[in-house]
Design a protein around this motif. Structure first.
Motif, PDB file in Angstrom:
ATOM      1  N   ARG A 183       0.892  -1.316  -0.098  1.00  4.17           N
ATOM      2  CA  ARG A 183       0.011  -0.029   0.020  1.00  4.17           C
ATOM      3  C   ARG A 183       0.917   1.233  -0.049  1.00  4.17           C
ATOM      4  O   ARG A 183       2.251   1.178   0.194  1.00  4.17           O
ATOM      5  CB  ARG A 183      -0.949  -0.062   1.177  1.00  4.17           C
ATOM      6  CG  ARG A 183      -1.919  -1.377   1.266  1.00  4.17           C
ATOM      7  CD  ARG A 183      -2.579  -1.306   2.633  1.00  4.17           C
ATOM      8  NE  ARG A 183      -3.375  -2.623   2.844  1.00  4.17           N
ATOM      9  CZ  ARG A 183      -4.048  -2.774   3.844  1.00  4.17           C
ATOM     10  NH1 ARG A 183      -4.141  -2.057   4.947  1.00  4.17           N
ATOM     11  NH2 ARG A 183      -4.556  -3.847   4.047  1.00  4.17           N
ATOM     12  N   ASP A 184       0.359   2.519  -0.221  1.00  2.00           N
ATOM     13  CA  ASP A 184       1.147   3.589  -0.045  1.00  2.00           C
ATOM     14  C   ASP A 184       2.082   3.842   1.054  1.00  2.00           C
ATOM     15  O   ASP A 184       1.597   3.644   2.272  1.00  2.00           O
ATOM     16  CB  ASP A 184       0.114   4.914  -0.056  1.00  2.00           C
ATOM     17  CG  ASP A 184      -0.478   5.145  -1.346  1.00  2.00           C
ATOM     18  OD1 ASP A 184      -0.150   4.541  -2.348  1.00  2.00           O
ATOM     19  OD2 ASP A 184      -1.406   5.937  -1.556  1.00  2.00           O
ATOM     20  N   GLY A 185       3.345   3.826   0.961  1.00  2.20           N
ATOM     21  CA  GLY A 185       4.412   3.870   1.685  1.00  2.20           C
ATOM     22  C   GLY A 185       4.653   2.710   2.668  1.00  2.20           C
ATOM     23  O   GLY A 185       5.476   2.530   3.407  1.00  2.20           O
ATOM     24  N   SER A 186       4.060   1.483   2.210  1.00  3.61           N
ATOM     25  CA  SER A 186       4.287   0.203   2.961  1.00  3.61           C
ATOM     26  C   SER A 186       5.668  -0.276   2.906  1.00  3.61           C
ATOM     27  O   SER A 186       6.341  -0.968   3.631  1.00  3.61           O
ATOM     28  CB  SER A 186       3.495  -0.799   2.979  1.00  3.61           C
ATOM     29  OG  SER A 186       3.168  -1.272   1.358  1.00  3.61           O
ATOM     30  N   LYS A 187       6.194  -0.264   1.548  1.00  2.00           N
ATOM     31  CA  LYS A 187       7.578  -0.823   1.427  1.00  2.00           C
ATOM     32  C   LYS A 187       8.605   0.031   2.061  1.00  2.00           C
ATOM     33  O   LYS A 187       9.441  -0.557   2.734  1.00  2.00           O
ATOM     34  CB  LYS A 187       7.968  -0.647  -0.177  1.00  2.00           C
ATOM     35  CG  LYS A 187       6.848  -1.692  -1.204  1.00  2.00           C
ATOM     36  CD  LYS A 187       7.338  -1.514  -2.730  1.00  2.00           C
ATOM     37  CE  LYS A 187       6.495  -2.417  -3.311  1.00  2.00           C
ATOM     38  NZ  LYS A 187       6.722  -2.347  -4.980  1.00  2.00           N
ATOM     39  N   GLU A 188       8.317   1.264   1.702  1.00  2.00           N
ATOM     40  CA  GLU A 188       9.473   2.039   2.571  1.00  2.00           C
ATOM     41  C   GLU A 188       9.396   2.057   4.164  1.00  2.00           C
ATOM     42  O   GLU A 188      10.387   1.813   4.931  1.00  2.00           O
ATOM     43  CB  GLU A 188       9.015   3.868   2.302  1.00  2.00           C
ATOM     44  CG  GLU A 188       9.430   4.131   1.142  1.00  2.00           C
ATOM     45  CD  GLU A 188       8.329   3.557   0.034  1.00  2.00           C
ATOM     46  OE1 GLU A 188       7.223   3.111   0.383  1.00  2.00           O
ATOM     47  OE2 GLU A 188       8.526   3.853  -1.146  1.00  2.00           O
ATOM     48  N   TYR A 189       8.218   1.728   4.761  1.00  2.00           N
ATOM     49  CA  TYR A 189       7.920   1.472   6.195  1.00  2.00           C
ATOM     50  C   TYR A 189       8.722   0.156   6.556  1.00  2.00           C
ATOM     51  O   TYR A 189       9.494  -0.017   7.624  1.00  2.00           O
ATOM     52  CB  TYR A 189       6.560   1.527   6.738  1.00  2.00           C
ATOM     53  CG  TYR A 189       5.795   2.556   6.940  1.00  2.00           C
ATOM     54  CD1 TYR A 189       6.522   3.954   7.430  1.00  2.00           C
ATOM     55  CD2 TYR A 189       4.509   2.939   6.495  1.00  2.00           C
ATOM     56  CE1 TYR A 189       5.816   5.066   7.814  1.00  2.00           C
ATOM     57  CE2 TYR A 189       3.881   4.117   6.462  1.00  2.00           C
ATOM     58  CZ  TYR A 189       4.752   5.193   7.093  1.00  2.00           C
ATOM     59  OH  TYR A 189       3.963   6.452   7.310  1.00  2.00           O
TER      60      TYR A 189
END
Length: 208
Positions: free
Chosen positions: A91-97
Motif C-alpha cells: 500500500r502507499d508507503g508500506s514498502k518504505e516502512y
C-alpha cells in the motif's frame, strides 16, 4: 524457559518493540524495552528469537503481521500503518516502512552482537502454489536489507520458495532422508516441529 522456548508470539515477533511515527512521516523504533527483555531472556539461557513478520500464516496471507499500531509524535492517539514490501500486497508507503523497520532492527542487532540469535519468520506453512512467486520476492527484500538475518519457513525443504531460505522447519512426520538431502542442497538448516497434537501426541512436550 524450562525448554529453552521463548514464551511469545513467533509469528508477530518477540520481544515487542516500540514504534513511533515522527511528524514528518518517518518510522522510528525505540529499543529500550526490547533490549531489556532480550538481555533477561539471554541470561535465562534462551538463544533463539523470532522477529515475526510472517507473510503467510497457516497457508493464507497473515495481514496481522503487517498491520502495525504506532505512536505518533506529538499526538495522544495511535495510528495504524501497513508495513509490507511485497508488490501484490503493498500500500502507499508500506514498502518504505518495511525497509525502514528492517534496516533499523538489523543495524541494532548487529551493534548489540545479537544477529545470530534472531530469525525472521518468513512464512508459516506456505503450501499453495500462489506463494511460489510472492515468498521469493519477500525474502529477496529481507536478504538485501538484512543480509545476515536468517529466514525461517515452516514447510518441508523445497526449492520452490527461492534461494534465500535459511531454515526449513518441517513437521516431524515429514522428516526423512529426502528432506535432509534437500535442505543440504539448499544450504539450509533443518528444524522440526509438532503441529499441536495432530501428528503424534507423543511428540509434543507437555507444558503449561
Amino acid at each position: 524457559y524450562r525448554y529453552h522456548t521463548v514464551h511469545g508470539d513467533s509469528v508477530r515477533g518477540w520481544p515487542p518493540m516500540r514504534y513511533v511515527l515522527t511528524d514528518d512521516g518517518r518510522l522510528n523504533i525505540d529499543f529500550k524495552g526490547f533490549d531489556r527483555q532480550v538481555e533477561e531472556t539471554l541470561a535465562a539461557g534462551v538463544r533463539t528469537f523470532s522477529l515475526g513478520r510472517s507473510l503467510v500464516g497457516g497457508g493464507g496471507l497473515s495481514p496481522w503481521c503487517f498491520d502495525q499500531e504506532v505512536e505518533v509524535q506529538g499526538e495522544a492517539e495511535t495510528r495504524q500503518i501497513w508495513i509490507c514490501p511485497v508488490h501484490k500486497y503493498a500500500r502507499d508507503g508500506s514498502k518504505e516502512y518495511f525497509e525502514s523497520f528492517l534496516r533499523q532492527v538489523y543495524e541494532h542487532l548487529e551493534d548489540k552482537g545479537w544477529t545470530d540469535y534472531f530469525w525472521l519468520y518468513g512464512a508459516d506453512e506456505p503450501h499453495g502454489e500462489e506463494w511460489n512467486e510472492v515468498c521469493p520476492e519477500y525474502f529477496e527484500v529481507v536478504r538485501r536489507v538484512a543480509p545476515k538475518l536468517r529466514i525461517l519457513v515452516t514447510v518441508a525443504p523445497t526449492d520452490r520458495l527461492g534461494p534465500d531460505v535459511d531454515i526449513f522447519c518441517a513437521m516431524m512426520n515429514h522428516l526423512g532422508a529426502e528432506s535432509a538431502s534437500t535442505a543440504e542442497q539448499q544450504n539450509a538448516e533443518l528444524w522440526c516441529y509438532s503441529c499441536g497434537d495432530l501428528n503424534n501426541p507423543a511428540l509434543t512436550i507437555p507444558h503449561t
